[in-house]
Enzyme design. Structure first.
Site, PDB file in Angstrom:
ATOM      1  N   ARG A  27       0.821  -1.214   0.000  1.00  0.00           N
ATOM      2  CA  ARG A  27       0.000   0.000   0.000  1.00  0.00           C
ATOM      3  C   ARG A  27       0.852   1.261   0.000  1.00  0.00           C
ATOM      4  O   ARG A  27       0.341   2.354  -0.174  1.00  0.00           O
ATOM      5  CB  ARG A  27      -0.880   0.020   1.262  1.00  0.00           C
ATOM      6  CG  ARG A  27      -1.819  -1.158   1.347  1.00  0.00           C
ATOM      7  CD  ARG A  27      -2.229  -1.410   2.785  1.00  0.00           C
ATOM      8  NE  ARG A  27      -2.996  -0.314   3.324  1.00  0.00           N
ATOM      9  CZ  ARG A  27      -4.312  -0.304   3.450  1.00  0.00           C
ATOM     10  NH1 ARG A  27      -4.995  -1.358   3.077  1.00  0.00           N
ATOM     11  NH2 ARG A  27      -4.938   0.716   3.954  1.00  0.00           N
ATOM     12  N   TRP A  72       1.606   6.418   6.157  1.00  0.00           N
ATOM     13  CA  TRP A  72       1.718   7.213   4.938  1.00  0.00           C
ATOM     14  C   TRP A  72       1.314   8.604   5.398  1.00  0.00           C
ATOM     15  O   TRP A  72       0.149   8.851   5.688  1.00  0.00           O
ATOM     16  CB  TRP A  72       0.774   6.655   3.879  1.00  0.00           C
ATOM     17  CG  TRP A  72       0.509   7.563   2.723  1.00  0.00           C
ATOM     18  CD1 TRP A  72      -0.510   8.458   2.583  1.00  0.00           C
ATOM     19  CD2 TRP A  72       1.257   7.650   1.512  1.00  0.00           C
ATOM     20  NE1 TRP A  72      -0.433   9.088   1.384  1.00  0.00           N
ATOM     21  CE2 TRP A  72       0.634   8.620   0.702  1.00  0.00           C
ATOM     22  CE3 TRP A  72       2.396   6.994   1.029  1.00  0.00           C
ATOM     23  CZ2 TRP A  72       1.106   8.966  -0.557  1.00  0.00           C
ATOM     24  CZ3 TRP A  72       2.855   7.336  -0.225  1.00  0.00           C
ATOM     25  CH2 TRP A  72       2.215   8.306  -1.003  1.00  0.00           C
ATOM     26  N   ASN A  98      -5.537   4.853  11.611  1.00  0.00           N
ATOM     27  CA  ASN A  98      -5.676   5.165  10.179  1.00  0.00           C
ATOM     28  C   ASN A  98      -6.786   6.176  10.056  1.00  0.00           C
ATOM     29  O   ASN A  98      -7.823   6.031  10.718  1.00  0.00           O
ATOM     30  CB  ASN A  98      -6.135   3.927   9.393  1.00  0.00           C
ATOM     31  CG  ASN A  98      -4.998   2.991   9.092  1.00  0.00           C
ATOM     32  OD1 ASN A  98      -3.888   3.206   9.545  1.00  0.00           O
ATOM     33  ND2 ASN A  98      -5.304   1.945   8.354  1.00  0.00           N
ATOM     34  N   GLU A 480      -0.593   5.748 -22.672  1.00  0.00           N
ATOM     35  CA  GLU A 480       0.379   5.151 -21.759  1.00  0.00           C
ATOM     36  C   GLU A 480       0.022   3.728 -21.329  1.00  0.00           C
ATOM     37  O   GLU A 480       0.921   2.934 -21.139  1.00  0.00           O
ATOM     38  CB  GLU A 480       0.672   6.055 -20.547  1.00  0.00           C
ATOM     39  CG  GLU A 480      -0.399   6.200 -19.512  1.00  0.00           C
ATOM     40  CD  GLU A 480       0.063   7.063 -18.304  1.00  0.00           C
ATOM     41  OE1 GLU A 480      -0.807   7.679 -17.699  1.00  0.00           O
ATOM     42  OE2 GLU A 480       1.254   7.092 -17.974  1.00  0.00           O
ATOM     43  N   HIS A 496      -8.558  23.119 -38.225  1.00  0.00           N
ATOM     44  CA  HIS A 496      -7.283  23.713 -38.627  1.00  0.00           C
ATOM     45  C   HIS A 496      -6.220  22.655 -38.901  1.00  0.00           C
ATOM     46  O   HIS A 496      -5.139  22.987 -39.350  1.00  0.00           O
ATOM     47  CB  HIS A 496      -6.785  24.680 -37.538  1.00  0.00           C
ATOM     48  CG  HIS A 496      -7.724  25.822 -37.318  1.00  0.00           C
ATOM     49  ND1 HIS A 496      -7.908  26.816 -38.253  1.00  0.00           N
ATOM     50  CD2 HIS A 496      -8.568  26.098 -36.300  1.00  0.00           C
ATOM     51  CE1 HIS A 496      -8.807  27.673 -37.799  1.00  0.00           C
ATOM     52  NE2 HIS A 496      -9.244  27.252 -36.619  1.00  0.00           N
TER      53      HIS A 496
HETATM   54  C1  AGP Z   1       0.492   9.967 -15.425  1.00  0.00           C
HETATM   55  O1  AGP Z   1      -0.360   8.931 -15.727  1.00  0.00           O
HETATM   56  C2  AGP Z   1       1.894   9.741 -15.820  1.00  0.00           C
HETATM   57  N1  AGP Z   1       2.426   8.631 -15.127  1.00  0.00           N
HETATM   58  C3  AGP Z   1       2.805  10.979 -15.808  1.00  0.00           C
HETATM   59  O2  AGP Z   1       2.413  11.791 -16.869  1.00  0.00           O
HETATM   60  C4  AGP Z   1       2.853  11.813 -14.509  1.00  0.00           C
HETATM   61  O3  AGP Z   1       1.653  12.504 -14.333  1.00  0.00           O
HETATM   62  C5  AGP Z   1       4.016  12.814 -14.568  1.00  0.00           C
HETATM   63  O4  AGP Z   1       5.232  12.108 -14.689  1.00  0.00           O
HETATM   64  C6  AGP Z   1       4.079  13.738 -13.371  1.00  0.00           C
HETATM   65  O5  AGP Z   1       4.240  13.049 -12.183  1.00  0.00           O
HETATM   66  P1  AGP Z   1       4.037  13.758 -10.775  1.00  0.00           P
HETATM   67  O6  AGP Z   1       2.591  14.116 -10.651  1.00  0.00           O
HETATM   68  O7  AGP Z   1       4.474  12.736  -9.768  1.00  0.00           O
HETATM   69  O8  AGP Z   1       4.901  14.980 -10.757  1.00  0.00           O
END
Ligand code: AGP
Length: 600
Positions: A27, A72, A98, A480, A496
């Protein structure tokens, strides 16, 4: 989120607590601690870092009763003092927790006046002092009286040296279960911590207090035994096949945590404790610059629309990687906001250091407590969405947007935003966790949609105004996790350029809720349809007309235009997730990407 394990039985507690705690490591945590009760030699052990760093040198305490915790950080930095178990003044009460104690500042001030001495910044410590205050020889009675004063969420396990041979546990809005073993009882925040010792569990309900003794236990009312059916690895993901899906599904809860204690509905205002130190300076700022990368930058773009429309503050968004190399003209009356889930993104941090050197105001919107961005900024707001394990950001994104809405209220109401407008935004914001829950119920339909479109290798995502960053983020997610080419485009920009791409092989996801740009979006959809493009529309519930135009429709509930991205992102995250899973992609760890981009 944090993890709790407790043990009471006939075996040495420490190894059992340790193995339970290790099962909670998935977690995410930044520090951990144990308390094992032994009349001769009580054992308290707290460390910042990972269990594996210290495991070689762990002592071997005796004692058959104990509690343990992975923290955390949410209130107070990552330090040993803030790590659980927390203690009362006389070091007789040991407690792990928690959740969030929303009124801890008020309680703490009162307890200090009454003579209690605090040793940490953590909200949890007030619980120990409250129990100490009410303790008259019976621990459960002390806990019961203390909890009457508490607002917020908690799962707790408490041991007292003055009423030993028992663990008292209680919950409100934070999961806690009892594990009923052979000659032993366990308590945990998550089934994975008890699963190796017993599958017989009792899930506590809100406001219940239970007392665990070496040979029996009681709760305030009778509860049926349940059996855990999950395998260990499934338990870690709460039964979901991937962390990404688990985190998407957690959004009602993560959003609730973001908003908890921060919305002052009747005042139409947001209470952001982390900005109080800088409140006067912020009142005078004339401009905001927001710097972030990737998905966090898309959240920032939503913030730009919100802050300009409702707080009347000129706002500009930049990515860390560009900002650090261009030569921006900076306004000395500007404040710089850095948004980062991890708080460790190298490009965002480099921009932050540059701005700090120039002596301008810096604010952080961060998930990971005590991370570099949180430490380096002058002030900030934690988004409190809990650990995000999947590389693709989902629950942190919606919490970042909700936090930007809180910031809009906070800054706007100190400027010209009318009370009624503030109240309206606050009321609508409060509803978002419930609305998100409703959208998540459509997951099976969205999965079917992903099946229908799984052979397409190109997607266009379009939106206007607040829905443009949503379109960018929808495209970002499917790229991604499903390795599908996608473009996130402004509806008005299509003609455009991107319209040239559209044909029967290039479907479009059109974010077109019923709002001020709805008619314009309809024109864009028509432009696509006459070019034989397929269209999946994300539209407002009750809009039947859209079915005549779009090939498929996903409905989201009505909300304020500025809050629509929180809702519209949910089906886009699910669509990306299912597309990736159906294509056999490693959705939790996409190739070539890292969760925290700590290099340039
Ligand atoms: C998000 O799905 C990606 N893993 C990536 O674009 C991420 O948001 C970016 O690297 C920024 O990370 P951060 O929010 O930890 O700064």
């Amino acid at each position: 989120m944090c993890g709790i394990v407790g043990y009471i039985g006939k075996k040495p507690a420490f190894p059992i607590l340790l193995s339970g705690l290790k099962r909670l490591e998935y977690r995410g945590y930044d520090s951990f601690g144990f308390f094992v009760f032994d009349e001769e030699k009580p054992f308290l052990f707290k460390k910042v870092g990972k269990i594996s760093q210290f495991e070689q040198n762990f002592p071997n305490p005796s004692g058959e009763i104990g509690i343990a915790h992975t923290r955390w950080a949410t209130t107070g930095e990552v330090t040993e003092a803030n790590t659980h178990p927390h203690l009362d003044c006389h070091k007789e009460i040991f407690l792990v927790h928690n959740g969030i104690i929303e009124n801890y500042q008020d309680l703490k001030a009162k307890l200090i006046q009454e003579g209690h001495k605090f040793t940490s910044e953590c909200d949890t410590e007030v619980l120990c002092h409250l129990i100490e205050k009410y303790f008259e020889g019976n621990l459960e009675e002390g806990v019961r009286k203390a909890l009457r004063e508490v607002k917020g969420a908690y799962g707790i396990a408490v041991i007292s040296k003055k009423d030993p041979e028992k663990i008292v546990v209680a919950r409100l809005s934070s999961p806690l279960l009892l594990g009923i073993g052979n000659d032993e009882l366990l308590v945990a925040s998550d089934p994975s911590a008890v699963i190796t010792r017993t599958r017989q569990v009792i899930n506590l309900d809100d406001n219940e207090i239970a007392v665990l003794k070496p040979d029996n236990f009681f709760i305030l009312k009778e509860k049926p035994l349940e059996t855990i059916e999950w395998k260990i690895e499934e338990a870690e993901k709460k039964g979901y096949p991937h962390f990404m899906l688990k985190e998407i599904m957690e959004q009602p809860e993560s959003l609730e945590n973001t908003l908890k204690g921060r919305l002052l509905i009747s005042e139409g205002m947001a209470k952001l404790g982390g900005l109080e130190v800088i409140r006067d300076k912020l009142r005078k700022i004339k401009r905001l610059n927001i710097i972030a990368c990737g998905t966090a930058r898309h959240a920032a773009l939503v913030g730009e629309y919100m802050l300009e429309e409702y707080a009347n503050i000129p706002t500009e968004v930049d990515s860390g990687s560009e900002f650090r190399y261009r030569k921006p003209v900076l306004d000395k009356d500007a404040a710089f906001v850095f948004i980062s889930q991890s708080g460790e993104t190298a490009d965002t941090l480099a921009a932050l250091k540059d701005i700090k050197q120039r002596g301008l105001i810096t604010l952080g919107i961060v998930n990971v407590i005590g991370s570099s961005v949180a430490r380096e900024t002058d002030a900030g707001v934690y988004i409190r969405s809990g650990p995000e394990i999947a590389v693709a950001s989902t629950k942190a994104t919606t919490s970042q947007i909700a936090t930007l809405a809180l910031l809009t209220l906070f800054l706007g109401r100190q400027k010209e935003m009318a009370l009624v407008m503030g109240q309206r935004i606050a009321r609508e914001l409060e509803k978002t966790p419930k609305l998100v829950k409703k959208i998540l119920e459509q997951a099976p339909q969205i999965k079917k949609l992903a099946e229908k479109y799984k052979t397409f290798n190109n997607f266009m995502y379009i939106g206007r105004k607040y829905d443009y960053p949503t379109a960018r983020e929808g495209a970002h997610k499917i790229k991604e996790v499903a390795y599908v080419h996608a473009e996130g485009c402004r509806g008005g920009e299509l003609k455009h350029c991107e319209l040239a791409l559209i044909n029967e092989d290039f479907p479009t996801v059109a974010i077109c809720p019923s709002n001020s740009v709805y008619e314009k979006m309809i024109s864009n959809i028509e432009e696509i349809k006459v070019r034989n493009g397929l269209v999946i529309a994300v539209a407002t519930e009750g809009n039947e007309d859209i079915k005549k135009l779009a090939d498929d429709v996903i409905y989201i509930p009505k909300t304020l235009e500025m809050l629509t991205p929180i809702l519209a992102l949910i089906p886009l995250q699910l669509f990306a997730y299912y597309s990736g899973a159906l294509r056999g992609c490693n959705v939790d760890k996409p190739r070539n990407l890292a969760k925290s981009v700590t290099v340039e």
